[in-house]
Motif scaffolding. Structure first.
Motif, PDB file in Angstrom:
ATOM      1  N   GLY A 166       0.867  -1.154  -0.102  1.00 42.11           N
ATOM      2  CA  GLY A 166      -0.194  -0.362   0.519  1.00 42.11           C
ATOM      3  C   GLY A 166       1.100   1.178   0.148  1.00 42.11           C
ATOM      4  O   GLY A 166       2.315   1.211  -0.515  1.00 42.11           O
ATOM      5  N   SER A 167      -0.071   2.339   0.370  1.00 40.69           N
ATOM      6  CA  SER A 167       0.889   3.748   0.068  1.00 40.69           C
ATOM      7  C   SER A 167       2.073   3.369   1.711  1.00 40.69           C
ATOM      8  O   SER A 167       3.056   4.761   1.256  1.00 40.69           O
ATOM      9  N   ARG A 168       1.714   3.135   2.522  1.00 38.28           N
ATOM     10  CA  ARG A 168       2.502   3.384   3.050  1.00 38.28           C
ATOM     11  C   ARG A 168       3.899   2.344   2.987  1.00 38.28           C
ATOM     12  O   ARG A 168       4.904   2.787   3.545  1.00 38.28           O
ATOM     13  N   GLY A 169       3.640   1.382   2.570  1.00 39.04           N
ATOM     14  CA  GLY A 169       4.669   0.654   1.934  1.00 39.04           C
ATOM     15  C   GLY A 169       5.139   1.251   1.318  1.00 39.04           C
ATOM     16  O   GLY A 169       6.833   1.814   0.983  1.00 39.04           O
ATOM     17  N   ARG A 170       4.920   2.714  -0.234  1.00 37.69           N
ATOM     18  CA  ARG A 170       5.422   2.903  -1.261  1.00 37.69           C
ATOM     19  C   ARG A 170       5.904   4.218  -0.207  1.00 37.69           C
ATOM     20  O   ARG A 170       7.044   4.885  -1.304  1.00 37.69           O
ATOM     21  N   GLN A 171       5.835   4.722   0.509  1.00 42.68           N
ATOM     22  CA  GLN A 171       5.779   6.366   1.713  1.00 42.68           C
ATOM     23  C   GLN A 171       7.837   5.520   1.665  1.00 42.68           C
ATOM     24  O   GLN A 171       8.755   6.419   1.553  1.00 42.68           O
ATOM     25  N   MET A 172       7.648   4.191   2.804  1.00 45.69           N
ATOM     26  CA  MET A 172       8.886   3.667   3.456  1.00 45.69           C
ATOM     27  C   MET A 172      10.409   3.381   1.960  1.00 45.69           C
ATOM     28  O   MET A 172      11.030   3.577   2.398  1.00 45.69           O
ATOM     29  N   TYR A 183       4.634   0.932 -10.533  1.00 42.76           N
ATOM     30  CA  TYR A 183       6.120   0.331 -11.454  1.00 42.76           C
ATOM     31  C   TYR A 183       6.947   1.502 -11.630  1.00 42.76           C
ATOM     32  O   TYR A 183       7.960   1.923 -11.356  1.00 42.76           O
ATOM     33  N   LYS A 184       6.606   2.402 -12.325  1.00 40.09           N
ATOM     34  CA  LYS A 184       7.603   3.371 -13.073  1.00 40.09           C
ATOM     35  C   LYS A 184       8.260   4.355 -11.805  1.00 40.09           C
ATOM     36  O   LYS A 184       9.493   4.582 -11.731  1.00 40.09           O
ATOM     37  N   GLU A 185       7.081   4.183 -10.560  1.00 39.61           N
ATOM     38  CA  GLU A 185       7.832   4.999  -9.245  1.00 39.61           C
ATOM     39  C   GLU A 185       8.820   4.144  -8.813  1.00 39.61           C
ATOM     40  O   GLU A 185       9.901   4.948  -8.329  1.00 39.61           O
ATOM     41  N   PHE A 186       8.540   3.204  -8.749  1.00 41.21           N
ATOM     42  CA  PHE A 186      10.094   2.392  -8.403  1.00 41.21           C
ATOM     43  C   PHE A 186      10.710   2.616  -8.865  1.00 41.21           C
ATOM     44  O   PHE A 186      11.838   2.161  -7.894  1.00 41.21           O
ATOM     45  N   MET A 188       7.720  -7.386   4.838  1.00 43.05           N
ATOM     46  CA  MET A 188       7.093  -6.595   4.317  1.00 43.05           C
ATOM     47  C   MET A 188       7.670  -5.391   4.068  1.00 43.05           C
ATOM     48  O   MET A 188       8.433  -5.162   5.879  1.00 43.05           O
ATOM     49  N   THR A 189       6.900  -4.341   2.943  1.00 40.01           N
ATOM     50  CA  THR A 189       7.294  -2.980   3.650  1.00 40.01           C
ATOM     51  C   THR A 189       6.551  -2.224   3.797  1.00 40.01           C
ATOM     52  O   THR A 189       5.744  -2.510   2.713  1.00 40.01           O
ATOM     53  N   GLY A 190       5.563  -2.103   4.463  1.00 39.18           N
ATOM     54  CA  GLY A 190       4.676  -0.662   5.836  1.00 39.18           C
ATOM     55  C   GLY A 190       3.900  -0.407   5.940  1.00 39.18           C
ATOM     56  O   GLY A 190       5.307   0.124   6.775  1.00 39.18           O
ATOM     57  N   ALA A 191       2.858  -0.926   7.239  1.00 42.45           N
ATOM     58  CA  ALA A 191       2.538   0.031   8.787  1.00 42.45           C
ATOM     59  C   ALA A 191       3.286  -1.118   9.009  1.00 42.45           C
ATOM     60  O   ALA A 191       3.093  -2.743   8.946  1.00 42.45           O
ATOM     61  N   TYR A 192       3.539  -0.305  10.068  1.00 40.94           N
ATOM     62  CA  TYR A 192       4.496  -1.326  11.227  1.00 40.94           C
ATOM     63  C   TYR A 192       3.662  -1.707  12.473  1.00 40.94           C
ATOM     64  O   TYR A 192       3.586  -2.750  12.349  1.00 40.94           O
ATOM     65  N   ASP A 193       2.549  -0.920  12.935  1.00 39.86           N
ATOM     66  CA  ASP A 193       1.513  -0.774  13.948  1.00 39.86           C
ATOM     67  C   ASP A 193       0.033  -1.821  12.724  1.00 39.86           C
ATOM     68  O   ASP A 193      -0.739  -0.976  13.107  1.00 39.86           O
ATOM     69  N   ALA A 197       1.865  -3.832  -4.235  1.00 41.50           N
ATOM     70  CA  ALA A 197       1.894  -2.034  -3.953  1.00 41.50           C
ATOM     71  C   ALA A 197       0.751  -0.924  -4.591  1.00 41.50           C
ATOM     72  O   ALA A 197       1.141  -0.222  -3.582  1.00 41.50           O
ATOM     73  N   ALA A 198      -0.539  -1.819  -4.574  1.00 39.44           N
ATOM     74  CA  ALA A 198      -1.389  -0.522  -4.745  1.00 39.44           C
ATOM     75  C   ALA A 198      -2.883  -0.947  -4.082  1.00 39.44           C
ATOM     76  O   ALA A 198      -3.356  -1.714  -4.156  1.00 39.44           O
TER      77      ALA A 198
END
Length: 269
Positions: free
Chosen positions: A11-17, A52-55, A200-205, A41-42
Motif C-alpha cells: 500500500g501507500s505506507r509501503g511506497r512511502q517507506m 511501477y515507474k515510481e519504483f 514486508m514494507t508498509g505499516a508497522y503497527d 503496492a497498489a
C-alpha cells in the motif's frame, strides 16, 4: 556482485517507506542490483503502471510480483512493455502476458532474476515450481551463473524444500508473501543464499500491513470481514543484502535488513 532485495511493498505506507529509505540503503550497501517485490503496492493488491515507474525512479532495477499480480486490472495495459517487471514464471506460458524472468547487465556480469510462486495453501495451483525451475535453469545457465529467485509462497516447508532442491544451482532463493521477516538467513552448503521470508514494507503497527481491528474482527466473528490496508502511522521495511561470487555465482553472505521503530536506520550500524 551485491544484491539488495526489498520485501513486499504494501500500500501507500509501503511506497512511502520505499521512496524514503531505498536511496539511503543504496548509499549504505552500494548494491549493483536492487530488486523490489511490488505485488501489494497498489492498495495491497497488484501494481499500476504509475507505481511501477515510481519504483524504478526510486532506484529499483527489477520489480517482482506474486499471487496478487493480476488483482489490479491496470497491469494488462502495461505488463508486456514493462521489461523490468517479473511475474511468477509458472503461470501457463502460452496464455500469460509478461515475463517470468529478466536479465540485468552489470558491466561484464549478467544477473538472472526469476519470480516463482509456490502451490501449497496459495489458493491456486500453477505449474510445479520445482519443475519450472529446472526448465528455466536449463536455458539460463547457458547465459550466467548469477541467478536470483524470489519464491512467493505460503509455507516454510515448501520454501525450504525449494531452496534445498536448488542448492548450488542458483545464487539465492529469497521467500516472500508471508510479510514477517524470518530469522533464518543462511548460505546453504552448496552456495545458495536462503531466507524463508524477507518481510514486508508498509505499516508497522498493523497485522501484516492490514488494520489490526479488521484482522481481529475476522478472527472473532469467523465472517469474511473486508481487510483494510493501514496507510498511516509508523512504518517498516524488510529485506536483505546478498553478496555473490562473480566467478561461480555462489553466495558468500546474506544479511537481513529491517527498518522500524525498534530497529531505526543508522549509517553507524
Amino acid at each position: 556482485m551485491r544484491i539488495l532485495f526489498v520485501g513486499d511493498v504494501m500500500g501507500s505506507r509501503g511506497r512511502q517507506m520505499l521512496t524514503a529509505y531505498l536511496p539511503k540503503l543504496k548509499s549504505r550497501y552500494r548494491p549493483q542490483v536492487t530488486i523490489v517485490n511490488g505485488e501489494n503496492a497498489a492498495g495491497g493488491r497488484g501494481i499500476t503502471g504509475k507505481i511501477y515507474k515510481e519504483f524504478l525512479q526510486a532506484g529499483a532495477d527489477v520489480i517482482t510480483m506474486g499471487n496478487h499480480v493480476w488483482d489490479n486490472r491496470d497491469i494488462f495495459e502495461f505488463i508486456d512493455s514493462a521489461k523490468k517487471l517479473v511475474r511468477p514464471a509458472n503461470f501457463p506460458s502460452p496464455t500469460t502476458p509478461g515475463l517470468g524472468q529478466v536479465y540485468v547487465q552489470v558491466n561484464q556480469l549478467k544477473l538472472a532474476v526469476i519470480n516463482l510462486q509456490g502451490n501449497a495453501l496459495m489458493g491456486q495451483t500453477l505449474d510445479n515450481p520445482f519443475h519450472k525451475a529446472d526448465q528455466l535453469l536449463a536455458q539460463i545457465t547457458q547465459e550466467t551463473k548469477l541467478i536470483f529467485i524470489d519464491f512467493h509462497a505460503e509455507t516454510t516447508a515448501e520454501k525450504e524444500a525449494f531452496a534445498w532442491y536448488l542448492d548450488g544451482r542458483v545464487s539465492a532463493v529469497i521467500g516472500t508473501h508471508t510479510h514477517v521477516q524470518t530469522n533464518d538467513a543462511r548460505v546453504l552448503p552448496q552456495g545458495t543464499a536462503y531466507l524463508t521470508d524477507a518481510g514486508m514494507t508498509g505499516a508497522y503497527d498493523a497485522v501484516l500491513g492490514v488494520q489490526s481491528e479488521k484482522s481481529i474482527e475476522r478472527f472473532l466473528t469467523q465472517l469474511p470481514t473486508r481487510y483494510v490496508i493501514k496507510d498511516n502511522g509508523r512504518g517498516v521495511l524488510g529485506g536483505c543484502v546478498v553478496d555473490l561470487d562473480d566467478l561461480n555465482g555462489h553466495a558468500r553472505k546474506i544479511m537481513p535488513v529491517v527498518i522500524n521503530a525498534d530497529h531505526p536506520f543508522s549509517f553507524d550500524d
